[in-house]
Design a protein around this motif. Structure first.
Motif, PDB file in Angstrom:
ATOM      1  N   SER A 141       3.166  15.251   2.993  1.00 34.38           N
ATOM      2  CA  SER A 141       3.221  15.795   1.632  1.00 34.38           C
ATOM      3  C   SER A 141       1.907  15.573   0.893  1.00 34.38           C
ATOM      4  N   ASN A 142       1.271  14.432   1.135  1.00 36.17           N
ATOM      5  CA  ASN A 142      -0.019  14.149   0.488  1.00 36.17           C
ATOM      6  C   ASN A 142      -1.059  15.193   0.878  1.00 36.17           C
ATOM      7  N   TYR A 143      -1.169  15.452   2.176  1.00 40.07           N
ATOM      8  CA  TYR A 143      -2.154  16.425   2.644  1.00 40.07           C
ATOM      9  C   TYR A 143      -1.777  17.848   2.244  1.00 40.07           C
ATOM     10  N   GLN A 144      -0.492  18.135   2.262  1.00 42.87           N
ATOM     11  CA  GLN A 144      -0.071  19.487   1.903  1.00 42.87           C
ATOM     12  C   GLN A 144      -0.408  19.797   0.449  1.00 42.87           C
ATOM     13  N   LYS A 145      -0.053  18.875  -0.440  1.00 42.27           N
ATOM     14  CA  LYS A 145      -0.342  19.095  -1.860  1.00 42.27           C
ATOM     15  C   LYS A 145      -1.845  19.070  -2.138  1.00 42.27           C
ATOM     16  N   ARG A 146      -2.561  18.172  -1.451  1.00 49.16           N
ATOM     17  CA  ARG A 146      -4.006  18.121  -1.667  1.00 49.16           C
ATOM     18  C   ARG A 146      -4.669  19.415  -1.183  1.00 49.16           C
ATOM     19  N   LEU A 175      -4.673  12.463  -5.554  1.00 46.04           N
ATOM     20  CA  LEU A 175      -4.118  12.779  -4.236  1.00 46.04           C
ATOM     21  C   LEU A 175      -4.992  12.206  -3.131  1.00 46.04           C
ATOM     22  N   LEU A 176      -6.300  12.245  -3.322  1.00 45.81           N
ATOM     23  CA  LEU A 176      -7.207  11.634  -2.345  1.00 45.81           C
ATOM     24  C   LEU A 176      -6.984  10.125  -2.289  1.00 45.81           C
ATOM     25  N   HIS A 188       6.010  17.518  11.285  1.00 46.39           N
ATOM     26  CA  HIS A 188       6.926  17.620  10.156  1.00 46.39           C
ATOM     27  C   HIS A 188       7.716  18.928  10.232  1.00 46.39           C
ATOM     28  N   PRO A 189       9.005  18.925   9.817  1.00 48.29           N
ATOM     29  CA  PRO A 189       9.820  20.149   9.861  1.00 48.29           C
ATOM     30  C   PRO A 189       9.227  21.327   9.087  1.00 48.29           C
ATOM     31  N   LEU A 190       8.408  21.039   8.077  1.00 48.38           N
ATOM     32  CA  LEU A 190       7.810  22.102   7.265  1.00 48.38           C
ATOM     33  C   LEU A 190       6.419  22.495   7.747  1.00 48.38           C
ATOM     34  N   LYS A 191       6.035  22.011   8.908  1.00 50.98           N
ATOM     35  CA  LYS A 191       4.678  22.243   9.390  1.00 50.98           C
ATOM     36  C   LYS A 191       4.339  23.728   9.480  1.00 50.98           C
ATOM     37  N   ASP A 192       5.133  24.511  10.201  1.00 50.82           N
ATOM     38  CA  ASP A 192       4.774  25.901  10.501  1.00 50.82           C
ATOM     39  C   ASP A 192       4.582  26.739   9.244  1.00 50.82           C
ATOM     40  N   ILE A 193       5.555  26.683   8.333  1.00 48.85           N
ATOM     41  CA  ILE A 193       5.444  27.489   7.115  1.00 48.85           C
ATOM     42  C   ILE A 193       4.318  26.975   6.230  1.00 48.85           C
ATOM     43  N   SER A 194       4.089  25.661   6.230  1.00 50.25           N
ATOM     44  CA  SER A 194       3.008  25.095   5.426  1.00 50.25           C
ATOM     45  C   SER A 194       1.645  25.543   5.949  1.00 50.25           C
ATOM     46  N   SER A 253       0.813  -1.217   0.000  1.00 51.26           N
ATOM     47  CA  SER A 253       0.000   0.000   0.000  1.00 51.26           C
ATOM     48  C   SER A 253       0.847   1.267   0.000  1.00 51.26           C
ATOM     49  N   GLY A 254       2.023   1.204   0.614  1.00 53.04           N
ATOM     50  CA  GLY A 254       2.887   2.379   0.643  1.00 53.04           C
ATOM     51  C   GLY A 254       3.292   2.831  -0.742  1.00 53.04           C
ATOM     52  N   PHE A 255       3.769   1.898  -1.558  1.00 54.00           N
ATOM     53  CA  PHE A 255       4.208   2.248  -2.909  1.00 54.00           C
ATOM     54  C   PHE A 255       3.018   2.461  -3.849  1.00 54.00           C
ATOM     55  N   GLU A 256       1.910   1.782  -3.586  1.00 53.28           N
ATOM     56  CA  GLU A 256       0.720   2.036  -4.392  1.00 53.28           C
ATOM     57  C   GLU A 256       0.246   3.480  -4.162  1.00 53.28           C
ATOM     58  N   GLY A 257       0.245   3.883  -2.894  1.00 45.41           N
ATOM     59  CA  GLY A 257      -0.119   5.257  -2.577  1.00 45.41           C
ATOM     60  C   GLY A 257       0.849   6.256  -3.177  1.00 45.41           C
ATOM     61  N   LEU A 258       2.136   5.902  -3.199  1.00 47.22           N
ATOM     62  CA  LEU A 258       3.143   6.789  -3.783  1.00 47.22           C
ATOM     63  C   LEU A 258       2.903   6.975  -5.274  1.00 47.22           C
ATOM     64  N   ALA A 259       2.512   5.904  -5.970  1.00 46.42           N
ATOM     65  CA  ALA A 259       2.250   6.002  -7.408  1.00 46.42           C
ATOM     66  C   ALA A 259       1.108   6.976  -7.685  1.00 46.42           C
ATOM     67  N   TYR A 260       0.032   6.887  -6.890  1.00 42.04           N
ATOM     68  CA  TYR A 260      -1.087   7.816  -7.064  1.00 42.04           C
ATOM     69  C   TYR A 260      -0.681   9.242  -6.680  1.00 42.04           C
ATOM     70  N   TYR A 261       0.136   9.354  -5.645  1.00 38.96           N
ATOM     71  CA  TYR A 261       0.631  10.670  -5.217  1.00 38.96           C
ATOM     72  C   TYR A 261       1.461  11.312  -6.327  1.00 38.96           C
TER      73      TYR A 261
END
Length: 394
Positions: A287-292, A272-273, A317-323, A245-253
């Motif tokens: 990253s999935n939620y950020q891009k979505r 993305l969903l 995540h390290p990018l949380k605040d700016i995101s 499921s991890g790589f399947e999700g990555l392919a859709y991402y």
């Protein structure tokens, strides 16, 4: 090497040499053992470890069984003489931990360092003093892993490339991973294709799946969408077949992120969903939620955007605040795409991911910045980005 381990455990327990040696041997003799200047019997070693509440294995039958399993793993993993090398990895990790305190301690520790935990440089330095020719290969890979984990990717690559690469095909995919992490996508593709050709002849489906991921992501980051989609479809087929499921999700991402760049926001939302639904419960969905979320704002679906913002706010995540600041601004300002404040937030994101060497995310923000600069009449900045990254304009 055993003496070094005794010293390490003794100091960790705050036991003096006199107390540990009492009734077993003279403190001066223990000092020689700890400094590796003498060779003593297994019986004395066992007594010393017993006093440290550690079981020391020196039964010849058990040691022979470990050597047989280790040799089988070693030949399969490094020389590819059979397909059991990779399959034995997890099994060997568990076995090796039982032999940390035995005459096979070097093999047991190096295997564990290679596949499981990351050692300190001090530990690596200790083992380098006692490593034989067979284990030098493991030590080299452990050294590379240490440098990579500590963000010295160039040094990790140099260490790997010091090996006679033609002799060890298993390092090809490791080089591909390192070059990908460094942002040299052409080199990543070169080594991933070399590795893919090697392993496709042997039917290692899981390795081929991982290599397909490296290839698709590398081509995406080079804006070569034709090859990217081809390898992404290959990744998806492997992931479905292996039920990963991890790589399947990555392919859709990957596909969702790609069509987002082409401004096909409805299609991007769909994929993305799907990437989130498939990977539900995993800890790498930032990253999935950020891009979505950002895609949802362009799609003018603020409910989805707010749902994604809520997830991001709970992330560590390290990018949380700016995101959070970026997405909140986009949600709150209908004309965000035509404001310099939006560009300034993107510039902050861009600088942060560049600093943290998140190269794939860097290109994502570059594309957003380019459009933001154009929309705010900052044409010189837009042109400089275009010249630097040479991306296609949709």
């Amino acid at each position: 090497m055993i003496g070094t381990l005794i010293k390490k455990e003794r100091i960790a327990l705050n036991i003096s040499q006199e107390a540990l040696a009492h009734g077993i041997c003279a403190p001066s003799y223990l000092s020689k053992i700890e400094n590796e200047t003498t060779i003593c019997s297994d019986e004395i070693i066992q007594l010393l470890f017993h006093r440290l509440s550690i079981d020391y294995i020196y039964d010849e039958l058990l040691l022979d069984q470990f050597e047989e399993a280790y040799s089988l793993w070693f030949e399969g993993y490094f020389f590819d003489e059979d397909r059991c090398g990779y399959k034995l990895c997890q099994e060997m990790i568990q076995i090796s931990k039982q032999y940390f305190y035995s005459p096979k301690t070097i093999e047991a520790h190096l295997l564990n360092y290679l596949v499981d935990v990351v050692p300190s440089w001090e530990e690596i330095d200790i083992f380098s003093k006692y490593t034989n020719d067979r284990n030098q290969l493991l030590l080299t890979l452990v050294q590379a892993k240490y440098h990579f984990t500590n963000n010295n990717i160039i040094k990790a690559i140099e260490v790997i490339e010091s090996l006679p690469l033609a002799k060890y095909p298993m390092v090809y995919n490791q080089l591909a991973d390192y070059y990908f992490s460094f942002g040299d996508y052409n080199k990543a593709i070169e080594w991933a294709k070399t590795s893919f050709h090697h392993y496709s002849q042997r039917g290692y489906l899981e390795i081929l799946m991982r290599l397909s991921s490296t290839l698709s992501s590398s081509y995406y980051n080079l804006f070569d969408y034709t090859n990217a989609e081809m390898w992404n479809n290959t990744l998806l087929r492997f992931a479905v077949k292996l039920q990963h499921s991890g790589f399947e999700g990555l392919a859709y991402y990957n596909h969702g992120a790609s069509v987002f760049q082409a401004e096909h926001y409805k299609e991007a939302e769909k994929y993305l969903l799907k990437s989130i639904e498939i990977k539900d419960g995993m800890d790498d969905l930032f990253s999935n939620y950020q891009k979505r979320g950002i895609n949802a704002v362009f799609l003018k679906d603020l409910e989805i955007a707010k749902e994604c913002l809520s997830f991001i706010e709970k992330s560590d995540h390290p990018l949380k605040d700016i995101s959070v600041r970026l997405l909140h601004f986009m949600i709150s300002n209908e004309e965000f795409n035509y404001t310099k404040e939006y560009c300034e937030l993107l510039e902050e994101c861009y600088e942060m991911v560049l600093h943290k060497k998140h190269y794939g995310m860097t290109l994502y923000y570059v594309m957003l910045l380019y459009r933001g600069y154009k929309n705010t009449n900052q044409y010189k900045k837009a042109l400089l980005l275009k010249e630097k990254y040479n991306f296609p304009v949709f």
